[in-house]
Design an enzyme around this catalytic site. Structure first.
Site, PDB file in Angstrom:
ATOM      1  N   ASP A  13       0.809  -1.221   0.000  1.00 54.83           N
ATOM      2  CA  ASP A  13       0.000   0.000   0.000  1.00 54.83           C
ATOM      3  C   ASP A  13       0.841   1.269   0.000  1.00 54.83           C
ATOM      4  O   ASP A  13       0.442   2.294   0.558  1.00 54.83           O
ATOM      5  CB  ASP A  13      -0.973   0.011   1.195  1.00 54.83           C
ATOM      6  CG  ASP A  13      -1.913  -1.176   1.170  1.00 54.83           C
ATOM      7  OD1 ASP A  13      -2.253  -1.639   0.060  1.00 54.83           O
ATOM      8  OD2 ASP A  13      -2.295  -1.661   2.255  1.00 54.83           O
ATOM      9  N   LYS A  16       1.865   2.259  -4.989  1.00 55.66           N
ATOM     10  CA  LYS A  16       2.504   1.756  -6.209  1.00 55.66           C
ATOM     11  C   LYS A  16       1.614   2.010  -7.419  1.00 55.66           C
ATOM     12  O   LYS A  16       2.082   2.350  -8.497  1.00 55.66           O
ATOM     13  CB  LYS A  16       2.779   0.248  -6.082  1.00 55.66           C
ATOM     14  CG  LYS A  16       3.702  -0.098  -4.936  1.00 55.66           C
ATOM     15  CD  LYS A  16       3.836  -1.607  -4.742  1.00 55.66           C
ATOM     16  CE  LYS A  16       2.563  -2.287  -4.278  1.00 55.66           C
ATOM     17  NZ  LYS A  16       2.090  -1.920  -2.943  1.00 55.66           N
ATOM     18  N   HIS A  41      -4.705  -1.613  -5.797  1.00 52.09           N
ATOM     19  CA  HIS A  41      -3.918  -0.461  -6.246  1.00 52.09           C
ATOM     20  C   HIS A  41      -4.867   0.645  -6.695  1.00 52.09           C
ATOM     21  O   HIS A  41      -5.698   0.428  -7.576  1.00 52.09           O
ATOM     22  CB  HIS A  41      -2.985  -0.868  -7.391  1.00 52.09           C
ATOM     23  CG  HIS A  41      -1.940  -1.871  -6.981  1.00 52.09           C
ATOM     24  ND1 HIS A  41      -1.001  -2.360  -7.834  1.00 52.09           N
ATOM     25  CD2 HIS A  41      -1.696  -2.445  -5.775  1.00 52.09           C
ATOM     26  CE1 HIS A  41      -0.217  -3.218  -7.173  1.00 52.09           C
ATOM     27  NE2 HIS A  41      -0.629  -3.287  -5.928  1.00 52.09           N
TER      28      HIS A  41
HETATM   29  P1  GDP Z   1      -0.791   0.422  -3.527  1.00 55.49           P
HETATM   30  O1  GDP Z   1      -1.385  -0.861  -3.083  1.00 55.49           O
HETATM   31  O2  GDP Z   1       0.677   0.493  -3.251  1.00 55.49           O
HETATM   32  O3  GDP Z   1      -1.078   0.774  -4.952  1.00 55.49           O
HETATM   33  O4  GDP Z   1      -1.462   1.559  -2.621  1.00 55.49           O
HETATM   34  P2  GDP Z   1      -3.022   1.692  -2.265  1.00 55.49           P
HETATM   35  O5  GDP Z   1      -3.747   2.216  -3.449  1.00 55.49           O
HETATM   36  O6  GDP Z   1      -3.525   0.461  -1.634  1.00 55.49           O
HETATM   37  O7  GDP Z   1      -2.957   2.756  -1.100  1.00 55.49           O
HETATM   38  C1  GDP Z   1      -2.507   4.058  -1.309  1.00 55.49           C
HETATM   39  C2  GDP Z   1      -3.651   5.036  -0.943  1.00 55.49           C
HETATM   40  O8  GDP Z   1      -3.143   6.342  -0.845  1.00 55.49           O
HETATM   41  C3  GDP Z   1      -4.729   5.099  -1.999  1.00 55.49           C
HETATM   42  O9  GDP Z   1      -5.963   5.357  -1.391  1.00 55.49           O
HETATM   43  C4  GDP Z   1      -4.301   6.290  -2.851  1.00 55.49           C
HETATM   44  O10 GDP Z   1      -5.385   6.921  -3.525  1.00 55.49           O
HETATM   45  C5  GDP Z   1      -3.746   7.197  -1.816  1.00 55.49           C
HETATM   46  N1  GDP Z   1      -2.652   8.071  -2.236  1.00 55.49           N
HETATM   47  C6  GDP Z   1      -1.688   7.833  -3.158  1.00 55.49           C
HETATM   48  N2  GDP Z   1      -0.767   8.814  -3.152  1.00 55.49           N
HETATM   49  C7  GDP Z   1      -1.165   9.697  -2.212  1.00 55.49           C
HETATM   50  C8  GDP Z   1      -0.624  10.913  -1.702  1.00 55.49           C
HETATM   51  O11 GDP Z   1       0.437  11.367  -2.103  1.00 55.49           O
HETATM   52  N3  GDP Z   1      -1.332  11.526  -0.716  1.00 55.49           N
HETATM   53  C9  GDP Z   1      -2.492  11.044  -0.226  1.00 55.49           C
HETATM   54  N4  GDP Z   1      -3.097  11.741   0.734  1.00 55.49           N
HETATM   55  N5  GDP Z   1      -3.036   9.893  -0.668  1.00 55.49           N
HETATM   56  C10 GDP Z   1      -2.372   9.232  -1.630  1.00 55.49           C
HETATM   57  P1  IMO Z   2      -0.894  -4.090  -2.325  1.00 55.89           P
HETATM   58  O1  IMO Z   2      -0.423  -4.623  -3.654  1.00 55.89           O
HETATM   59  C1  IMO Z   2      -0.942  -4.587   1.999  1.00 55.89           C
HETATM   60  C2  IMO Z   2      -0.941  -8.700   3.507  1.00 55.89           C
HETATM   61  C3  IMO Z   2      -2.190  -9.220   4.201  1.00 55.89           C
HETATM   62  C4  IMO Z   2      -1.552 -10.212   5.163  1.00 55.89           C
HETATM   63  C5  IMO Z   2      -0.398 -10.797   4.336  1.00 55.89           C
HETATM   64  C6  IMO Z   2      -0.741 -12.110   3.640  1.00 55.89           C
HETATM   65  O2  IMO Z   2      -2.188  -3.388  -2.375  1.00 55.89           O
HETATM   66  O3  IMO Z   2       0.207  -3.315  -1.670  1.00 55.89           O
HETATM   67  P2  IMO Z   2      -2.229 -12.749   1.533  1.00 55.89           P
HETATM   68  O4  IMO Z   2      -3.688 -12.547   1.267  1.00 55.89           O
HETATM   69  O5  IMO Z   2      -1.343 -12.134   0.506  1.00 55.89           O
HETATM   70  O6  IMO Z   2      -1.859 -14.180   1.787  1.00 55.89           O
HETATM   71  O7  IMO Z   2      -1.968 -11.992   2.929  1.00 55.89           O
HETATM   72  O8  IMO Z   2      -0.080  -9.820   3.370  1.00 55.89           O
HETATM   73  N1  IMO Z   2      -1.183  -8.147   2.149  1.00 55.89           N
HETATM   74  C7  IMO Z   2      -1.126  -6.854   1.848  1.00 55.89           C
HETATM   75  N2  IMO Z   2      -0.958  -5.772   2.636  1.00 55.89           N
HETATM   76  N3  IMO Z   2      -1.047  -4.440   0.667  1.00 55.89           N
HETATM   77  C8  IMO Z   2      -1.199  -5.514  -0.135  1.00 55.89           C
HETATM   78  O9  IMO Z   2      -1.190  -5.427  -1.483  1.00 55.89           O
HETATM   79  C9  IMO Z   2      -1.283  -6.784   0.443  1.00 55.89           C
HETATM   80  N4  IMO Z   2      -1.458  -8.030  -0.040  1.00 55.89           N
HETATM   81  C10 IMO Z   2      -1.372  -8.858   1.009  1.00 55.89           C
HETATM   82  O10 IMO Z   2      -2.868  -8.190   4.870  1.00 55.89           O
HETATM   83  O11 IMO Z   2      -0.970  -9.533   6.252  1.00 55.89           O
HETATM   84 MG    MG Z   3      -2.919  -1.563  -1.855  1.00 64.47          MG
END
Ligand code: GDP
Ligand code: IMO
Ligand code: MG
Length: 434
Positions: A13, A16, A41
């Site tokens: 999270d 990316k 994502h």
């Molecule tokens: P990923 O799994 O690595 O792609 O990340 P996620 O999408 O799960 O989580 C990132 C969260 O932060 C999402 O809700 C994005 O919309 C939000 N986000 C991304 N960049 C920024 C930023 O620079 N500032 C804020 N406030 N939110 C962001």
């Molecule tokens: P993105 O791509 C954050 C965590 C789960 C759990 C562990 C194992 O959005 O960054 P799994 O279902 O993969 O066997 O769970 O990994 N987990 C993540 N945490 N971001 C993710 O993906 C995750 N994908 C799995 O919460 O602790």
């Molecule tokens: Mg994520």
């Protein structure tokens, strides 16, 4: 550069999806190489949020091919739902989506198995996303019970394999006390539907990627999860079941690691984690809650509140070394605005000893006390800032320190979720010098 990789350096999270979407504009193909629908994502374009899970985040750029590589575990049900959402967003899937015939399939029994395992584990549960990831990778490595995308088009093979598999899986589920059972004919029927749904997109992804490289096309790899969740290098056993660090690129795509010239490590300006496992800089106080609220730190996939804490430079440096990171993207910097003081973890203390890297055992890491360095915060809203020069001095100093501690220059800074809320740091700007 021709081949770039975007990898999370924390526990997932790190935003990316946002960084991949941003960079996809300069690439021809975006490739997911590991993980599955456990990934969530988020891409935000002009205020509209798109949640990507299995489909690479670059697909929102017309003309960019989004490839689900051989290392991904594909849940056909989740994929069908996501394809529909993406289609409704106006994406031409026929032109843009491709799926590797070597990718493994997550079957309904994988999810059933995981539910029962997690339930039975009680306190020791990993806190997985319950998407069937672990059981599917287990079967992939075990070789006897796995089904690949390409198997969907070999009815005789599929029938024989599933027949053996269901026999075994039903016995296991019964022994574990689960109520669900799976029957061959209905599952084969579902497989037939999935085969038709996926047919236009299924390719030999390995030769596709190599041919593209020979034509001079630019490839962007999109990591899911993060290096600290990598099955080999993460905080085992509280990890996911794939190589979510750089090492997954080669096995999960067929492109050798030495073809990747640019490795971008993505870090949040603080740290989060979902699920169980050690987290030395976790905050249980109101600052942690403030970060959670301001950063909207609730899981994209499961909606669970994310655990929040200070930036852990020991962990980020560990990950950056494993991944061969040559530049950093620091995200969610805006979330720290308004805090008087910021802390960065520069070492751990364990049983009176100073540790400069992440220890292997989860119990040791859980006992580590972070050594903090304090930095002044900033008060100005930075969400409209588009150049380093406009950032408050305290924010620039904070970034500079992350750069020094992690060991790679910051080249992208994200100050809000939208594609536009981004600062590109150019080398000649000497940007972070204050
Ligand atoms: P990923 O799994 O690595 O792609 O990340 P996620 O999408 O799960 O989580 C990132 C969260 O932060 C999402 O809700 C994005 O919309 C939000 N986000 C991304 N960049 C920024 C930023 O620079 N500032 C804020 N406030 N939110 C962001
Ligand atoms: P993105 O791509 C954050 C965590 C789960 C759990 C562990 C194992 O959005 O960054 P799994 O279902 O993969 O066997 O769970 O990994 N987990 C993540 N945490 N971001 C993710 O993906 C995750 N994908 C799995 O919460 O602790
Ligand atoms: Mg994520």
């Amino acid at each position: 550069m021709a081949v770039t990789s975007v990898i999370g350096l924390q526990w997932g999270d790190e935003a990316k999806g946002k960084i991949v979407d941003l960079l996809a504009a300069d690439h021809d193909i975006v490739v997911r190489f590991q993980g599955g629908a456990n990934a969530g994502h988020t891409v935000t374009v002009d205020g509209t949020r798109y949640k990507m899970s299995l489909i690479p985040s670059g697909i929102l750029h017309p003309g960019v091919i989004a490839l689900i590589g051989n290392g991904v575990v594909v849940d056909p049900i989740a994929l069908a739902e996501e394809m529909e959402r993406v289609r409704q967003a106006g994406v031409d899937l026929t032109a843009q989506l491709r799926i590797s015939d070597r990718a493994h399939l997550i079957m309904p029994y994988h999810k059933a198995e995981e539910r029962v395992h997690e339930r039975a584990a009680g306190q020791a549960a990993i806190g997985t996303t319950l998407r069937g990831i672990g059981p599917c990778y287990q079967d992939k490595v075990g070789r006897r019970f796995s089904v690949r995308v390409g198997d969907l088009y070999r009815p005789r093979w599929l029938r024989e394999r599933l027949s053996n598999t269901l026999d075994y899986k039903n016995r296991v589920l019964a022994a574990l006390g689960a109520e669900e059972r799976f029957e061959l004919e209905p599952l084969l029927k579902q497989c037939q539907q999935w085969a038709e749904q996926m047919r236009p997109y299924v390719i030999d992804s390995v030769s596709f990627l190599h041919d593209a490289l020979e034509r001079g096309q630019r490839i962007l790899f999109e990591g899911a999860q993060g290096t600290l969740l990598d099955v080999d290098h993460g905080t085992y056993p509280y990890v996911t079941s794939s190589n979510s660090s750089m090492s997954g690129v080669a096995s999960g795509s067929g492109i050798p690691a030495n073809r990747v010239q640019d490795v971008i490590g993505v870090v949040k300006a603080y740290t989060t984690r979902v699920g169980s496992g050690p987290f030395p800089t976790e905050l249980h106080d109101e600052i942690g809650q403030q970060i959670r609220d301001r950063g909207n730190e609730y899981g994209t996939v499961t909606g669970r509140p994310r655990r929040c804490g200070w930036f852990d430079a020991v962990a980020a440096r560990y990950s950056a070394r494993i991944c061969g990171v040559n530049r950093l993207a620091v995200t969610l910097l805006d979330v720290l605005t308004g805090l008087d003081e910021l802390a960065i973890c520069v070492a751990y203390v364990w049983q009176g000893k100073l540790l400069k890297t992440v220890p292997a055992h989860p119990e040791v890491l859980a006992e580590c006390q972070p050594v903090y360095e304090l930095h002044p915060g900033w008060q100005d809203d930075i969400t409209t800032v588009r150049s380093v020069a406009e950032l408050p001095v305290a924010a620039r100093r904070y970034l500079k320190r992350i750069e020094e501690l992690v060991g790679a220059p910051v080249s992208i800074v994200s100050v809000g979720p939208d594609r536009d809320q981004t600062i590109r740091v150019t080398p000649h700007e000497q940007a972070l010098t204050v």
